[in-house]
Scaffold this motif. Structure first.
Motif, mmCIF file in Angstrom:
data_model
loop_
_atom_site.group_PDB
_atom_site.id
_atom_site.type_symbol
_atom_site.label_atom_id
_atom_site.label_comp_id
_atom_site.label_asym_id
_atom_site.label_seq_id
_atom_site.Cartn_x
_atom_site.Cartn_y
_atom_site.Cartn_z
ATOM 1 N N UNK A 273 2.299 12.182 -3.610
ATOM 2 C CA UNK A 273 1.625 12.156 -4.908
ATOM 3 C C UNK A 273 1.984 13.463 -5.603
ATOM 4 N N UNK A 274 2.880 13.381 -6.553
ATOM 5 C CA UNK A 274 3.330 14.572 -7.271
ATOM 6 C C UNK A 274 2.729 14.553 -8.676
ATOM 7 N N UNK A 275 1.497 15.009 -8.778
ATOM 8 C CA UNK A 275 0.840 15.091 -10.074
ATOM 9 C C UNK A 275 0.613 13.739 -10.719
ATOM 10 N N UNK A 276 0.214 12.756 -9.931
ATOM 11 C CA UNK A 276 -0.069 11.434 -10.457
ATOM 12 C C UNK A 276 1.114 10.477 -10.395
ATOM 13 N N UNK A 277 2.274 10.976 -10.024
ATOM 14 C CA UNK A 277 3.445 10.117 -9.845
ATOM 15 C C UNK A 277 3.622 9.872 -8.354
ATOM 16 N N UNK A 278 3.545 8.614 -7.969
ATOM 17 C CA UNK A 278 3.624 8.278 -6.544
ATOM 18 C C UNK A 278 5.040 7.848 -6.164
ATOM 19 N N UNK A 279 5.465 8.297 -4.999
ATOM 20 C CA UNK A 279 6.766 7.865 -4.476
ATOM 21 C C UNK A 279 6.608 6.481 -3.854
ATOM 22 N N UNK A 280 7.720 5.921 -3.418
ATOM 23 C CA UNK A 280 7.675 4.664 -2.659
ATOM 24 C C UNK A 280 7.024 4.928 -1.303
ATOM 25 N N UNK A 281 6.502 3.888 -0.716
ATOM 26 C CA UNK A 281 5.932 3.997 0.626
ATOM 27 C C UNK A 281 7.055 4.146 1.649
ATOM 28 N N UNK A 282 6.866 5.007 2.638
ATOM 29 C CA UNK A 282 7.819 5.197 3.726
ATOM 30 C C UNK A 282 7.126 4.890 5.047
ATOM 31 N N UNK A 283 7.863 4.209 5.907
ATOM 32 C CA UNK A 283 7.284 3.883 7.208
ATOM 33 C C UNK A 283 7.655 2.482 7.611
ATOM 34 N N UNK A 284 7.020 1.944 8.572
ATOM 35 C CA UNK A 284 5.928 2.564 9.324
ATOM 36 C C UNK A 284 6.438 3.593 10.329
ATOM 37 N N UNK A 285 5.620 4.603 10.587
ATOM 38 C CA UNK A 285 5.878 5.621 11.590
ATOM 39 C C UNK A 285 4.850 5.461 12.697
ATOM 40 N N UNK A 286 5.279 5.696 13.910
ATOM 41 C CA UNK A 286 4.378 5.613 15.057
ATOM 42 C C UNK A 286 4.184 6.996 15.639
ATOM 43 N N UNK A 287 2.972 7.308 16.054
ATOM 44 C CA UNK A 287 2.714 8.578 16.715
ATOM 45 C C UNK A 287 1.599 8.384 17.728
ATOM 46 N N UNK A 288 1.537 9.306 18.669
ATOM 47 C CA UNK A 288 0.504 9.294 19.690
ATOM 48 C C UNK A 288 -0.165 10.657 19.679
ATOM 49 N N UNK A 289 -1.478 10.683 19.684
ATOM 50 C CA UNK A 289 -2.193 11.953 19.731
ATOM 51 C C UNK A 289 -2.200 12.472 21.165
ATOM 52 N N UNK A 290 -2.413 13.773 21.316
ATOM 53 C CA UNK A 290 -2.501 14.351 22.651
ATOM 54 C C UNK A 290 -3.700 13.768 23.392
ATOM 55 N N UNK A 291 -3.543 13.623 24.689
ATOM 56 C CA UNK A 291 -4.636 13.115 25.518
ATOM 57 C C UNK A 291 -5.693 14.189 25.695
ATOM 58 N N UNK A 292 -6.917 13.790 25.629
ATOM 59 C CA UNK A 292 -8.028 14.701 25.826
ATOM 60 C C UNK A 292 -8.231 14.918 27.330
ATOM 61 N N UNK A 293 -8.616 16.127 27.711
ATOM 62 C CA UNK A 293 -8.912 16.410 29.115
ATOM 63 C C UNK A 293 -10.220 15.748 29.510
ATOM 64 N N UNK A 294 -10.257 15.229 30.736
ATOM 65 C CA UNK A 294 -11.454 14.595 31.275
ATOM 66 C C UNK A 294 -11.891 15.367 32.519
ATOM 67 N N UNK A 295 -13.063 15.035 33.059
ATOM 68 C CA UNK A 295 -13.526 15.702 34.278
ATOM 69 C C UNK A 295 -13.282 14.853 35.523
ATOM 70 N N UNK A 296 -13.023 13.567 35.336
ATOM 71 C CA UNK A 296 -12.646 12.701 36.457
ATOM 72 C C UNK A 296 -11.921 11.480 35.908
ATOM 73 N N UNK A 297 -11.172 10.802 36.766
ATOM 74 C CA UNK A 297 -10.495 9.574 36.355
ATOM 75 C C UNK A 297 -10.170 8.735 37.579
#
Length: 182
Positions: free
Chosen positions: A6-30
């Motif tokens: 969004x450049x001052x009210x002018x929108x670019x074309x959509x890009x994607x889809x992109x895939x990502x994975x968040x870091x795993x949270x630490x647990x106390x047991x599994x």
């Protein structure tokens, strides 16, 4: 995820889809029995680290149906490393690792348990303890790490000496049971 600017009210074309994975949270047991994945994939927050050695889930010879973890290193310079679910209490001295393990075909393959100082670098593996797969039937092994200053990234590493593949199933990171007073 789809993105666009969004450049001052002018929108670019959509890009994607992109895939990502968040870091795993630490647990106390599994608990991990590798049964909730389609082989050869790893469960969430588990994975092979680095390019050497071989590690994957497989359907052949599980302790608990349908899957097990297969890990193999062809030599001491071709080491397979598998990162586990991060834990926040690896060095607390309050928990242990319990697992079922067997030699795949030939006995006396060695698995090391330790941690990664960098979860993306197999060379950062630091040894805590090792166990030998003495039989071709599943046996329970328990590793109790001493209290210490460890990272939150537990891992397995196959030593490659001898180069005998190993199967691991039913991995549990749990509080050390309290022994009743006598």
């Amino acid at each position: 995820v789809w993105l666009r600017s969004d450049c001052g009210g002018t929108f670019s074309a959509w890009y994607g889809p992109f895939t990502f994975v968040t870091n795993c949270v630490s647990v106390t047991d599994f608990t991990q029995n590798f049964d909730g994945v389609t082989t050869p994939a790893f469960p969430s927050c588990w994975g092979k680290v680095g390019t050497t050695g071989t590690a994957n889930t497989q359907t052949g010879s599980p302790n608990s149906t349908p899957n097990t973890l297969y890990i193999y290193s062809s030599s001491t310079s071709n080491l397979a490393v598998v990162a586990m679910q991060p834990v926040s209490n690896l060095g607390a001295g309050t928990h242990r690792l319990r697992m079922n393990m067997r030699a795949n075909f030939t006995t006396n393959g060695v698995i090391e348990f330790g941690y990664l100082t960098d979860p993306n670098n197999a060379a950062s593996f630091v040894l805590i303890s090792s166990v030998t797969a003495a039989t071709t039937t599943y046996q329970q092994y328990i590793i109790t790490p001493p209290a210490g200053s460890y990272s939150n990234f537990p891992a397995f590493r196959h030593t490659g000496s001898p180069a005998n593949s190993i199967l691991i199933d039913d991995v549990v990171w749990e509080q050390i049971p309290v022994t009743p007073p006598t």
